[in-house]
Design a protein around this motif. Structure first.
Motif, PDB file in Angstrom:
ATOM      1  N   LYS A 228       8.998   6.930 -24.099  1.00  0.00           N
ATOM      2  CA  LYS A 228       9.388   6.936 -22.699  1.00  0.00           C
ATOM      3  C   LYS A 228       9.527   8.376 -22.252  1.00  0.00           C
ATOM      4  O   LYS A 228      10.138   9.203 -22.943  1.00  0.00           O
ATOM      5  CB  LYS A 228      10.708   6.187 -22.485  1.00  0.00           C
ATOM      6  CG  LYS A 228      11.128   6.103 -21.019  1.00  0.00           C
ATOM      7  CD  LYS A 228      12.258   5.110 -20.803  1.00  0.00           C
ATOM      8  CE  LYS A 228      13.521   5.530 -21.490  1.00  0.00           C
ATOM      9  NZ  LYS A 228      14.667   4.647 -21.138  1.00  0.00           N
ATOM     10  N   LEU A 229       8.942   8.713 -21.097  1.00  0.00           N
ATOM     11  CA  LEU A 229       8.958  10.065 -20.578  1.00  0.00           C
ATOM     12  C   LEU A 229       9.669  10.073 -19.233  1.00  0.00           C
ATOM     13  O   LEU A 229       9.340   9.284 -18.338  1.00  0.00           O
ATOM     14  CB  LEU A 229       7.523  10.599 -20.426  1.00  0.00           C
ATOM     15  CG  LEU A 229       7.378  12.007 -19.836  1.00  0.00           C
ATOM     16  CD1 LEU A 229       8.023  13.044 -20.755  1.00  0.00           C
ATOM     17  CD2 LEU A 229       5.896  12.339 -19.615  1.00  0.00           C
ATOM     18  N   LEU A 230      10.648  10.977 -19.067  1.00  0.00           N
ATOM     19  CA  LEU A 230      11.396  11.132 -17.828  1.00  0.00           C
ATOM     20  C   LEU A 230      11.122  12.515 -17.252  1.00  0.00           C
ATOM     21  O   LEU A 230      11.241  13.525 -17.961  1.00  0.00           O
ATOM     22  CB  LEU A 230      12.901  10.978 -18.059  1.00  0.00           C
ATOM     23  CG  LEU A 230      13.487   9.568 -18.188  1.00  0.00           C
ATOM     24  CD1 LEU A 230      12.965   8.872 -19.436  1.00  0.00           C
ATOM     25  CD2 LEU A 230      15.007   9.621 -18.212  1.00  0.00           C
ATOM     26  N   LEU A 231      10.756  12.566 -15.978  1.00  0.00           N
ATOM     27  CA  LEU A 231      10.507  13.832 -15.286  1.00  0.00           C
ATOM     28  C   LEU A 231      11.289  13.841 -13.980  1.00  0.00           C
ATOM     29  O   LEU A 231      11.303  12.846 -13.255  1.00  0.00           O
ATOM     30  CB  LEU A 231       9.017  14.017 -15.004  1.00  0.00           C
ATOM     31  CG  LEU A 231       8.073  14.036 -16.213  1.00  0.00           C
ATOM     32  CD1 LEU A 231       6.626  14.059 -15.742  1.00  0.00           C
ATOM     33  CD2 LEU A 231       8.362  15.241 -17.103  1.00  0.00           C
ATOM     34  N   GLY A 232      11.920  14.970 -13.676  1.00  0.00           N
ATOM     35  CA  GLY A 232      12.708  15.056 -12.453  1.00  0.00           C
ATOM     36  C   GLY A 232      12.690  16.458 -11.871  1.00  0.00           C
ATOM     37  O   GLY A 232      12.598  17.448 -12.601  1.00  0.00           O
ATOM     38  N   VAL A 233      12.766  16.528 -10.540  1.00  0.00           N
ATOM     39  CA  VAL A 233      12.868  17.791  -9.814  1.00  0.00           C
ATOM     40  C   VAL A 233      14.118  17.726  -8.949  1.00  0.00           C
ATOM     41  O   VAL A 233      14.328  16.752  -8.217  1.00  0.00           O
ATOM     42  CB  VAL A 233      11.635  18.063  -8.928  1.00  0.00           C
ATOM     43  CG1 VAL A 233      11.783  19.395  -8.200  1.00  0.00           C
ATOM     44  CG2 VAL A 233      10.365  18.039  -9.762  1.00  0.00           C
ATOM     45  N   VAL A 234      14.967  18.753  -9.028  1.00  0.00           N
ATOM     46  CA  VAL A 234      16.234  18.776  -8.299  1.00  0.00           C
ATOM     47  C   VAL A 234      16.295  20.015  -7.423  1.00  0.00           C
ATOM     48  O   VAL A 234      15.980  21.129  -7.875  1.00  0.00           O
ATOM     49  CB  VAL A 234      17.434  18.765  -9.263  1.00  0.00           C
ATOM     50  CG1 VAL A 234      18.747  18.793  -8.474  1.00  0.00           C
ATOM     51  CG2 VAL A 234      17.381  17.551 -10.167  1.00  0.00           C
ATOM     52  N   TYR A 235      16.682  19.807  -6.165  1.00  0.00           N
ATOM     53  CA  TYR A 235      16.881  20.920  -5.222  1.00  0.00           C
ATOM     54  C   TYR A 235      18.342  20.970  -4.797  1.00  0.00           C
ATOM     55  O   TYR A 235      18.947  19.937  -4.490  1.00  0.00           O
ATOM     56  CB  TYR A 235      15.999  20.759  -3.987  1.00  0.00           C
ATOM     57  CG  TYR A 235      16.427  21.649  -2.826  1.00  0.00           C
ATOM     58  CD1 TYR A 235      16.032  22.984  -2.779  1.00  0.00           C
ATOM     59  CD2 TYR A 235      17.243  21.157  -1.805  1.00  0.00           C
ATOM     60  CE1 TYR A 235      16.437  23.808  -1.741  1.00  0.00           C
ATOM     61  CE2 TYR A 235      17.647  21.971  -0.765  1.00  0.00           C
ATOM     62  CZ  TYR A 235      17.238  23.294  -0.726  1.00  0.00           C
ATOM     63  OH  TYR A 235      17.653  24.117   0.312  1.00  0.00           O
ATOM     64  N   ASN A 236      18.918  22.164  -4.791  1.00  0.00           N
ATOM     65  CA  ASN A 236      20.266  22.386  -4.275  1.00  0.00           C
ATOM     66  C   ASN A 236      20.246  23.602  -3.361  1.00  0.00           C
ATOM     67  O   ASN A 236      19.764  24.678  -3.755  1.00  0.00           O
ATOM     68  CB  ASN A 236      21.264  22.622  -5.412  1.00  0.00           C
ATOM     69  CG  ASN A 236      21.641  21.355  -6.136  1.00  0.00           C
ATOM     70  OD1 ASN A 236      22.429  20.551  -5.640  1.00  0.00           O
ATOM     71  ND2 ASN A 236      21.058  21.151  -7.312  1.00  0.00           N
ATOM     72  N   GLY A 237      20.744  23.445  -2.159  1.00  0.00           N
ATOM     73  CA  GLY A 237      20.801  24.543  -1.211  1.00  0.00           C
ATOM     74  C   GLY A 237      22.099  24.499  -0.428  1.00  0.00           C
ATOM     75  O   GLY A 237      22.704  23.433  -0.252  1.00  0.00           O
ATOM     76  N   SER A 238      22.543  25.649   0.035  1.00  0.00           N
ATOM     77  CA  SER A 238      23.775  25.691   0.819  1.00  0.00           C
ATOM     78  C   SER A 238      23.774  26.895   1.743  1.00  0.00           C
ATOM     79  O   SER A 238      23.088  27.895   1.494  1.00  0.00           O
ATOM     80  CB  SER A 238      25.012  25.726  -0.094  1.00  0.00           C
ATOM     81  OG  SER A 238      25.047  26.934  -0.837  1.00  0.00           O
ATOM     82  N   TYR A 239      24.553  26.768   2.810  1.00  0.00           N
ATOM     83  CA  TYR A 239      24.767  27.860   3.760  1.00  0.00           C
ATOM     84  C   TYR A 239      26.274  28.033   3.940  1.00  0.00           C
ATOM     85  O   TYR A 239      26.956  27.113   4.390  1.00  0.00           O
ATOM     86  CB  TYR A 239      24.104  27.555   5.104  1.00  0.00           C
ATOM     87  CG  TYR A 239      24.384  28.590   6.184  1.00  0.00           C
ATOM     88  CD1 TYR A 239      23.602  29.730   6.284  1.00  0.00           C
ATOM     89  CD2 TYR A 239      25.432  28.415   7.090  1.00  0.00           C
ATOM     90  CE1 TYR A 239      23.855  30.679   7.264  1.00  0.00           C
ATOM     91  CE2 TYR A 239      25.683  29.357   8.071  1.00  0.00           C
ATOM     92  CZ  TYR A 239      24.895  30.487   8.157  1.00  0.00           C
ATOM     93  OH  TYR A 239      25.160  31.429   9.127  1.00  0.00           O
ATOM     94  N   LYS A 240      26.790  29.195   3.551  1.00  0.00           N
ATOM     95  CA  LYS A 240      28.221  29.473   3.678  1.00  0.00           C
ATOM     96  C   LYS A 240      28.455  30.481   4.785  1.00  0.00           C
ATOM     97  O   LYS A 240      27.877  31.569   4.781  1.00  0.00           O
ATOM     98  CB  LYS A 240      28.788  30.005   2.361  1.00  0.00           C
ATOM     99  CG  LYS A 240      30.286  30.319   2.433  1.00  0.00           C
ATOM    100  CD  LYS A 240      30.869  30.613   1.069  1.00  0.00           C
ATOM    101  CE  LYS A 240      30.362  31.899   0.488  1.00  0.00           C
ATOM    102  NZ  LYS A 240      31.023  32.218  -0.795  1.00  0.00           N
ATOM    103  N   ASP A 241      29.302  30.112   5.738  1.00  0.00           N
ATOM    104  CA  ASP A 241      29.621  30.968   6.866  1.00  0.00           C
ATOM    105  C   ASP A 241      31.017  31.560   6.660  1.00  0.00           C
ATOM    106  O   ASP A 241      32.008  30.836   6.675  1.00  0.00           O
ATOM    107  CB  ASP A 241      29.570  30.166   8.168  1.00  0.00           C
ATOM    108  CG  ASP A 241      29.802  31.029   9.400  1.00  0.00           C
ATOM    109  OD1 ASP A 241      29.984  32.256   9.240  1.00  0.00           O
ATOM    110  OD2 ASP A 241      29.802  30.491  10.518  1.00  0.00           O
ATOM    111  N   GLY A 242      31.080  32.872   6.453  1.00  0.00           N
ATOM    112  CA  GLY A 242      32.355  33.564   6.299  1.00  0.00           C
ATOM    113  C   GLY A 242      32.653  34.482   7.464  1.00  0.00           C
ATOM    114  O   GLY A 242      33.400  35.456   7.324  1.00  0.00           O
ATOM    115  N   THR A 243      32.052  34.187   8.628  1.00  0.00           N
ATOM    116  CA  THR A 243      32.179  35.060   9.795  1.00  0.00           C
ATOM    117  C   THR A 243      33.609  35.130  10.313  1.00  0.00           C
ATOM    118  O   THR A 243      34.018  36.117  10.904  1.00  0.00           O
ATOM    119  CB  THR A 243      31.239  34.571  10.911  1.00  0.00           C
ATOM    120  OG1 THR A 243      29.903  34.578  10.408  1.00  0.00           O
ATOM    121  CG2 THR A 243      31.304  35.485  12.120  1.00  0.00           C
ATOM    122  N   ASP A 244      34.387  34.068  10.077  1.00  0.00           N
ATOM    123  CA  ASP A 244      35.764  34.023  10.576  1.00  0.00           C
ATOM    124  C   ASP A 244      36.664  34.849   9.658  1.00  0.00           C
ATOM    125  O   ASP A 244      37.356  34.322   8.795  1.00  0.00           O
ATOM    126  CB  ASP A 244      36.236  32.570  10.668  1.00  0.00           C
ATOM    127  CG  ASP A 244      37.581  32.438  11.355  1.00  0.00           C
ATOM    128  OD1 ASP A 244      38.046  33.443  11.944  1.00  0.00           O
ATOM    129  OD2 ASP A 244      38.161  31.338  11.325  1.00  0.00           O
TER     130      ASP A 244
END
Length: 559
Positions: A228-244
């Motif tokens: 049995k063969l398992l293949l996966g692609v994972v994306y993680n992205g974020s935007y952090k606003d520290g302007t305050d």
């Protein structure tokens, strides 16, 4: 004289309710944790949602957890050299972390599956110091620091089995995190009336930060006769606003900063009210962080015989890139233009990976299974920066082509000069070898007992670099650490029916020990440009080859 008091309360509620039966046993989800998910890739639906196709009946997972800890240190002065005989200082800290998640999976009539989860967690801590005649004969001071962090999100899952030849799965999720600014508040009752003001933290945290995160995954499972063969692609992205950004202000000109103001409100204050010394005619401020990460995951299962299987698995970081942009523009009567900015880049993709091999040994007669895994991982990161100062002038010297932080270190820098400057490492590289084992035994139909064991060895190299303004060259310092850590946990679960359609699984888990031993060494200051070592060895042997041993015991209860 010192007295210490400390205790911790750690609780976890984990309930699994099943309508009917599933190809994936409900107990499997109970012993899957971040500590052992590498050992069980066939259950890691976060990395490969295609594994959810094995669920053929409705499944509900509910987890509630609460962690709390309190520690207290009491100091009593036994002389009057500084404070008053019998003066006391009590330092206490309290923290708690409530959280929980709800996950549901619903197989559909066409053979596909839909699911979702909702989660929330938060961290709250309070540190307090009460000093009475300890640092002075009339001292009466309280220092309080509170911190709160909130995190919530949701994920959607979809899995299907096209033409019954392979499994395909997708997931999409959103995450919201809020980290408010933190200030150290001092109440000084030594004088009357009492003063309340702020003091700087050891590390600046005067930003209200809001982070929006997005994650997605695509996975496929390809079954064969004994493979049995398992293949996966994972994306993680974020935007952090520290302007305050907030700044402490002395509003009554008594020499103590008593009120936090946002930058916009601060720049509008007159100098007599605690505002800037020179009137501000215009200002703008921006601080954001972008994170982009893409991972490739693979696992291969080979059924050698009826009782033995082999598992090969791994992950490769195609991209793991963090970009921070900071720009504060302030215009006054003497500063007419401001193009200042500072960019920071953290890159740990294309070179970070892990590879693992594991074996399953199943004893069908005693209804038990042992899985043993050995793995290697490498993680590397490169840090760089760039920027301009006021009026577009270069922030970095033209001779500082690498844009390293510029410091005055002298012509022969001493050891620890870069480490003590609190610089972020220009390069980091961590090698890890780990041995993990998981054992599950079902002595009775409604009882499941399992143990996890793990030992890891790390080799961590941090390279610090800075541009020395006194020699106009780049100096380098390396800190190398070797560490061995261990994790032993155990658990027992009981499953029982609730009516005709529900099955409830309760477990007692994570009774064990966590610890580590480490050895650290540091190199002599080295001039990278001129290829020479500093002749000043002051402090060279200080704190080198220090052995640190830590042992933590945790006790978590589920019911």
């Amino acid at each position: 004289m010192k007295k210490y008091l400390a205790f911790a309360i750690i609780g976890l509620l984990s309930v699994t309710m099943v309508f009917g039966d599933t190809d994936i046993d409900p107990e499997d989800f109970l012993y899957l944790t971040p500590a052992n998910e590498v050992l069980y890739p066939e259950l890691d639906y976060k990395s490969n949602p295609a594994v959810l196709s094995d669920i053929n009946e409705n499944l509900l997972l509910v987890n509630l957890d609460f962690t709390a800890a309190y520690a207290e240190s009491l100091k009593t002065r036994i002389d009057d050299s500084v404070g008053l005989l019998g003066g006391t200082e009590i330092i206490s800290s309290f923290s708690m972390s409530p959280g929980g998640d709800l996950t549901m999976f619903f197989p559909l009539e066409d053979g596909s599956l839909f699911g979702f989860d909702l989660f929330y967690d938060s961290e709250h801590s309070s540190d307090r110091a009460d000093s009475l005649n300890y640092n002075g004969v009339t001292e009466n001071k309280k220092i309080l620091t509170d911190e709160n962090i909130y995190n919530a999100g949701t994920d959607l899952y979809f899995a299907m089995n096209p033409a019954k030849e392979f499994d395909l799965g997708f997931s999409l999720g959103y995450n919201l995190n809020y980290d408010p600014a933190v200030f150290k508040w001092v109440t000084d009752s030594t004088i009357s009336p009492a003063l309340q003001y702020t003091e700087p933290l050891l590390s600046s945290d005067n930003f209200n930060e809001l982070t929006n995160g997005l994650n997605a995954a695509v996975g496929v499972t390809l079954p064969f006769d004994n493979y049995k063969l398992l293949l996966g692609v994972v994306y993680n992205g974020s935007y952090k606003d520290g302007t305050d950004e907030l700044v402490e202000v002395d509003t009554n000109a008594d020499g103590y900063k008593d009120t936090p103001y946002s930058l916009s409100d601060y720049y509008a204050l007159a100098a007599s009210a605690g505002g800037p010394a020179e009137a501000v005619t215009g200002h703008s401020f921006i601080d954001y962080t972008l994170v982009t990460a893409v991972d490739l995951n693979a696992a291969f299962f080979w059924e050698i015989d009826e009782s033995t299987s082999m598992i090969l698995s791994g992950r490769y970081d195609v991209m793991d890139y963090t970009y921070n942009h900071y720009a504060k523009h302030v215009l006054t009567g003497t500063v007419l233009t401001d193009d200042s900015y500072l960019d920071k880049i953290y890159d740990s993709g294309l070179g970070s990976f892990n590879a693992n091999i594991g074996f399953d040994f199943e004893d069908k007669e005693n209804n038990s299974c042992l899985r043993i895994g050995l793995g290697y991982s490498r993680w590397a990161e490169r840090y760089s920066q760039d920027g301009d100062t006021v009026a577009g002038l270069m922030l970095f010297s033209s001779q500082n082509t690498g844009n390293y932080t510029e410091l005055s270190l002298g012509t022969e820098p001493i050891n620890n000069a870069l480490v003590d400057a609190s610089l972020y490492p220009s390069e980091r590289e961590i090698h890890q070898i780990g041995l993990n084992a998981g054992w599950r035994w079902i002595p009775e139909r409604v009882v499941t007992i399992f143990f996890d064991f793990g030992v890891s060895a790390f080799h961590d190299t941090n390279t610090y670099r800075a541009f020395n303004l006194d020699t106009l060259t780049v100096w380098e310092e390396k800190v190398v650490a070797a560490e061995i850590s261990w994790l032993i946990t155990s658990a027992a679960g009981v499953s029982f029916p609730l009516g005709e359609e529900f099955i409830c699984t309760l477990d007692l888990q994570n009774i064990g020990t966590i610890g580590d031993a480490s050895l650290t060494d540091e190199t002599h200051m080295y001039d990278q440009t001129l290829d020479r070592i500093s002749t000043n060895g002051i402090g060279f042997l200080q704190d080198n080859n220090a052995l640190n041993v830590k042992l933590d015991i945790t006790f978590e209860v589920s019911w």
